[in-house]
Design an enzyme around this catalytic site. Structure first.
Site: not given
Length: 117
Positions: A81, A37
């Site tokens: 992110h 991730h």
């Protein structure tokens, strides 16, 4: 009476422990793969979506990794992110509302990522 209850409990436990077979049905030729991730993820010593995080993830044997890509106001792709730069960096604002020239010098302000820009 106690022996009868013990017998029922044992029979219940034994009969409820069954191995279940299941079929994998997905778009990946019915295989399960391991993905990172943002590279190594949020608990890594490297920032998410950084080159180092992605390389570390792949070197540990992951099949791949997802990264977060956003576009600046002037159509430059940026790997980051969060939507808002205010949380972890010296800049404020949403990436999609800023031009690349405004954010290219942005750097992290939190440990352990102080050496990354």
């Amino acid at each position: 009476m106690k022996n009868l209850i013990t017998l029922f409990v044992i029979l219940f436990v034994v009969s409820s422990c069954k191995k279940e077979d299941f079929e994998i049905i997905n778009l990946n030729n019915n295989k399960i793969i391991l993905l990172g991730h943002g590279g190594m993820g949020i608990g890594s010593t490297y920032p998410m979506n950084s080159f180092e995080s992605i390389i570390k993830c792949l070197s540990l044997g992951a099949d791949g990794t997802e990264i977060d890509v956003q576009m600046t106001k002037d159509s430059v792709l940026v790997a980051f992110h969060d939507n808002d730069l205010s949380n972890n960096t010296n800049m404020k604002g949403l990436i999609n509302s800023l031009n690349w020239s405004e954010i290219k010098g942005t750097y992290y302000q939190s440990t352990p990522y102080l050496n990354y820009s």
